[in-house]
Every structure is written in structure tokens, then in C-alpha cells.
Design an enzyme around this catalytic site. Structure first.
Site, PDB file in Angstrom:
ATOM      1  N   ARG A  97     -11.680   6.083  10.403  1.00  0.00           N
ATOM      2  CA  ARG A  97     -11.275   4.677  10.324  1.00  0.00           C
ATOM      3  C   ARG A  97     -12.380   3.813   9.742  1.00  0.00           C
ATOM      4  O   ARG A  97     -12.110   2.879   8.967  1.00  0.00           O
ATOM      5  CB  ARG A  97     -10.902   4.165  11.715  1.00  0.00           C
ATOM      6  CG  ARG A  97     -10.370   2.738  11.733  1.00  0.00           C
ATOM      7  CD  ARG A  97      -9.147   2.613  10.860  1.00  0.00           C
ATOM      8  NE  ARG A  97      -8.471   1.337  11.046  1.00  0.00           N
ATOM      9  CZ  ARG A  97      -7.406   0.943  10.369  1.00  0.00           C
ATOM     10  NH1 ARG A  97      -6.894   1.743   9.454  1.00  0.00           N
ATOM     11  NH2 ARG A  97      -6.843  -0.215  10.609  1.00  0.00           N
ATOM     12  N   SER A 147       0.844  -1.188   0.000  1.00  0.00           N
ATOM     13  CA  SER A 147       0.000   0.000   0.000  1.00  0.00           C
ATOM     14  C   SER A 147       0.886   1.248   0.000  1.00  0.00           C
ATOM     15  O   SER A 147       1.728   1.410  -0.876  1.00  0.00           O
ATOM     16  CB  SER A 147      -0.939  -0.042   1.208  1.00  0.00           C
ATOM     17  OG  SER A 147      -1.930   0.943   1.120  1.00  0.00           O
ATOM     18  N   HIS A 168      -8.157  -5.153  -0.250  1.00  0.00           N
ATOM     19  CA  HIS A 168      -6.856  -4.499  -0.067  1.00  0.00           C
ATOM     20  C   HIS A 168      -6.080  -5.107   1.103  1.00  0.00           C
ATOM     21  O   HIS A 168      -4.854  -5.203   1.055  1.00  0.00           O
ATOM     22  CB  HIS A 168      -7.053  -3.004   0.151  1.00  0.00           C
ATOM     23  CG  HIS A 168      -5.780  -2.222   0.209  1.00  0.00           C
ATOM     24  ND1 HIS A 168      -4.862  -2.215  -0.808  1.00  0.00           N
ATOM     25  CD2 HIS A 168      -5.264  -1.432   1.189  1.00  0.00           C
ATOM     26  CE1 HIS A 168      -3.833  -1.449  -0.477  1.00  0.00           C
ATOM     27  NE2 HIS A 168      -4.047  -0.967   0.726  1.00  0.00           N
ATOM     28  N   ASP A 169      -6.777  -5.517   2.131  1.00  0.00           N
ATOM     29  CA  ASP A 169      -6.125  -6.105   3.308  1.00  0.00           C
ATOM     30  C   ASP A 169      -5.434  -7.436   3.009  1.00  0.00           C
ATOM     31  O   ASP A 169      -4.739  -7.971   3.878  1.00  0.00           O
ATOM     32  CB  ASP A 169      -7.129  -6.305   4.435  1.00  0.00           C
ATOM     33  CG  ASP A 169      -7.266  -5.067   5.312  1.00  0.00           C
ATOM     34  OD1 ASP A 169      -6.509  -4.101   5.091  1.00  0.00           O
ATOM     35  OD2 ASP A 169      -8.126  -5.063   6.213  1.00  0.00           O
ATOM     36  N   ASP A 220      -8.895  -6.365  -4.683  1.00  0.00           N
ATOM     37  CA  ASP A 220      -8.472  -5.070  -4.145  1.00  0.00           C
ATOM     38  C   ASP A 220      -8.977  -3.974  -5.072  1.00  0.00           C
ATOM     39  O   ASP A 220      -8.427  -3.735  -6.138  1.00  0.00           O
ATOM     40  CB  ASP A 220      -6.944  -5.036  -4.039  1.00  0.00           C
ATOM     41  CG  ASP A 220      -6.424  -3.741  -3.409  1.00  0.00           C
ATOM     42  OD1 ASP A 220      -7.231  -2.838  -3.146  1.00  0.00           O
ATOM     43  OD2 ASP A 220      -5.193  -3.659  -3.203  1.00  0.00           O
TER      44      ASP A 220
END
Length: 375
Positions: A224, A154, A352-353, A319
Site C-alpha cells: 500500500r 482507474s 491520480h487520486d 496524474d
């Protein structure tokens, strides 16, 4: 591969720098400190060092655990350690908390020597290039002239890429994972929504909330929550939460009813306890500003011409925040510059994680790549 083990109990270290650091956005830091951790041993020739660059909410605590926090493993502990893809039996691994961070390196919480108060919102803007320049000075202090590899996911991937452009002779290999050569307009938009959540929180006090003894919890929570939605894929959310109700029935209220609501609020509360609002603003702006092709009229091939490293570029099919298309842009520009590039597009449902997880195919790719690096 040997049995995979943890690096065990680790402790952060601190490096102090008295030489002023010029910043890309103007001005400079007269002096600063970087907090870092190391794993493994630096060999006699000093040729086995690997720098791990962290993402937006990461830190120097890449692997292992602290003696007083038995259950707090480093954020990439599944990747770094004896017998793991980034094998500390072979490599000397370094994790650094970026300038402007909130985990020990000089940042908004630090004392401003000119005012005698915490920097707060007066801390200067820092960029990916500034982080890399500071990391290079740490490498100098550690006696490392050239890294065997620089790796990051990232925002960390942007740093790894920037290393190959700012210090091309100091990086032999670079792994750019779940990243992009610049943010899309949609990504900048998400970052702006998150920043506005913080900036408009009454407890933010224009960045000087430390003096008021408060934390802009509402803004941080919302920032968040918005960010976390973008880190997960729709399939991952559906599989984990679906439309499950906490109480088995609808209550027709604005309280938590769906499990996904509970999860997002939990993540928001946890983040607000651990992270600094000013650091969040700085880091998202660094993301927005990064664009090595900007100085080359948008020509990424020209921007990457300075690179001399061999590359691994990794993306994940689900992602959508840093889509595989963005990774392939990097690959095409590197190939056009006749760089050695390996590319892997991993089919992983986590969004994405995915770059943080121990997906077996992903880890097999990294293991094979690191195995080929001679030290």
C-alpha cells in the site's frame, strides 16, 4: 441543481448465481455471489440505471453510510447523491464488489466447495472481462437490459471501457476517468514490487494464511505504501507534507521522523486491517492483463471498433500513473471510429487520486455530461 445531499443510510444486498461463469484465464466458477448497493429508484421503463465500477481498493460501497458506521461514507460519496453530479433524483445507481473481492463477493476468503476450506491462493485468476461478465448477469437479475451509463475511475475506467466492447448494445454512455487502454511497463513494475512485498512476507503462507490465523501485514503495508506514492503527485506531497519533521529536529534513527513517513505508515496500517492480500494480488494482475488491443495486433482503433456508446474521457494533469497521454490514446481511437466523445483534461494538483476528489471543474464536467443523458 438541487441542494446536494447524501443518499443517507444504505445497506448492501447479495445476489447469488448458480450458472457457471467461464473465466478468461481458463476454468470457471461453478457458483458465486456478488454484493452490491443501489441508490435512487429504477424508473418504470428501466432506462435510468448507471453502473459504477470500482478501482483496485474500492468496493460496492459507493455512497451513503451504514447505520452502525456513522463516519464511513462511500468512496465516491461526493459524486453520487441527490443534487450531486451523478444525481440519484434522476438515476438508479449500482455499485458492485468485483469477483475475487474482499468485501462480500465470492473471493479468496470464501469457502472452496471442493475442499471445504477458504479458496486462498487457489481462487482462479479473474480479469476485467470476467468482472464485466459477472456484472452483466447481475444486470439481468435486476431486469436492466441497457445501462444509461457505465462509469469508473482507474481500474474502474477499464471496466467501463470493456463494457462498451463486450456488451456494446447494453451501454448508451460510458465515462472512462483517469484510466488507460493498458498498463505501461512502469505501471506493471510498480504492481510487481507490491506483489513481491506480499508474496515474500513470511506470514503469507503461499496464500493460505487464513488457516494459520495470521495476516501478511508487513507485505500489505509495504504494498500500500508503494501504491500510495504513485497515487499522489510530487506537488501534492510537497504541499501537504514537505520535509516537515514530527519532532522538530532530526533524531538520526530509522523510526518515523518525517511527516510523509508517518502518513505512509498510517495508510499502510489502515489498508492491512481492511484488505485481503490474495484479493490485492488478483486485482493487480487483472490490471496488468487488461489490453483490448492485444487481440488486434496492438491496434487500439480496431479494438474499439465494436463500441457503440457515447463517451466521456477525463484525465488529470498531475496524474503520472495514468497520464493524460493515455486517455488521449482512447479518445483518438474512438474518434477514428466516429464515436461521439467528450474529453476533459482537468488541472488538479492531487495526482491520480484526483478522480476521487470534489474538484469543482471536474464535478462541473460530470454534471454537464450526466445532465445531457436522457432517461
Amino acid at each position: 441543481m438541487t441542494e446536494a445531499l447524501s443518499v443517507g443510510v444504505v445497506a448492501p444486498q447479495r445476489a447469488c448465481f448458480d450458472e457457471p461463469l467461464p473465466l478468461k484465464g481458463g476454468g470457471q466458477l461453478e457458483r458465486y455471489e456478488l454484493v452490491y448497493e443501489t441508490y435512487g429508484e429504477l424508473n418504470a421503463a428501466r432506462t435510468n440505471a448507471v453502473l459504477v465500477c470500482h478501482a483496485l481498493s474500492g468496493s460496492h460501497h459507493v455512497a451513503g453510510r451504514y447505520a452502525d458506521e456513522a463516519y464511513t461514507s462511500g468512496w465516491w460519496d461526493n459524486l453520487v447523491g441527490p443534487g450531486k453530479p451523478l444525481d440519484t433524483n434522476k438515476f438508479f445507481v449500482i455499485g458492485v464488489n468485483n469477483l475475487g473481492g474482499c468485501h462480500g463477493s465470492t473471493g479468496p476468503r470464501s469457502m472452496n466447495p471442493f475442499s471445504g476450506k477458504p479458496w486462498g491462493a487457489e481462487f482462479p485468476f479473474v480479469t476485467v472481462e470476467d468482472w464485466v461478465a459477472a456484472q452483466a448477469r447481475l444486470a439481468d437479475q435486476l431486469g436492466i437490459e441497457r445501462f444509461a451509463a457505465v462509469i469508473g475511475g482507474s481500474l474502474g475506467g477499464m471496466q467501463a471501457l470493456s463494457w462498451t466492447l463486450q456488451y456494446p448494445e447494453r451501454v448508451r454512455h460510458a465515462a472512462v476517468i483517469a484510466s488507460a487502454p493498458k498498463l505501461s511497463a512502469q505501471n506493471i513494475a510498480f504492481n510487481e514490487v507490491a506483489r513481491q512485498a506480499i508474496l515474500t512476507d513470511p506470514d503469507f503462507h503461499r496464500g493460505h494464511f487464513y488457516a494459520h490465523g495470521v495476516v501478511p501485514v508487513r507485505g500489505l503495508r509495504l504494498a500500500r505504501m508503494v501504491g500510495h506514492i504513485t497515487y499522489l503527485s510530487d506537488d501534492a506531497m510537497g504541499e501537504k507534507f514537505g520535509r516537515s519533521l514530527r519532532h522538530g529536529k532530526t533524531l538520526y534513527s530509522y523510526d518515523v521522523e518525517f511527516e510523509i513517513e508517518s502518513y505512509l505508515r498510517h495508510q499502510g496500517d489502515k489498508f492491512a486491517r481492511q484488505f485481503d492480500a490474495n484479493t490485492y494480488l488478483l486485482a493487480t494482475k487483472a490490471l496488468d492483463y487488461y489490453d483490448p488491443a492485444f487481440a488486434h495486433d496492438g491496434d487500439l482503433r480496431a479494438a474499439l471498433a465494436a463500441a457503440r456508446a457515447d463517451f466521456l474521457v477525463v484525465s488529470f494533469t498531475t496524474d503520472w500513473r495514468f497520464a493524460p497521454l493515455r486517455s488521449r490514446e482512447i479518445v483518438r481511437a474512438l474518434v477514428a471510429n466516429q464515436r461521439n466523445v467528450s474529453y476533459a483534461e482537468i488541472d488538479c494538483a492531487a495526482g491520480h487520486d484526483s478522480f476521487l476528489l470534489a474538484d469543482p471543474v471536474y464535478h462541473a464536467v460530470l454534471t454537464a455530461w450526466f445532465d445531457r443523458i436522457e432517461v
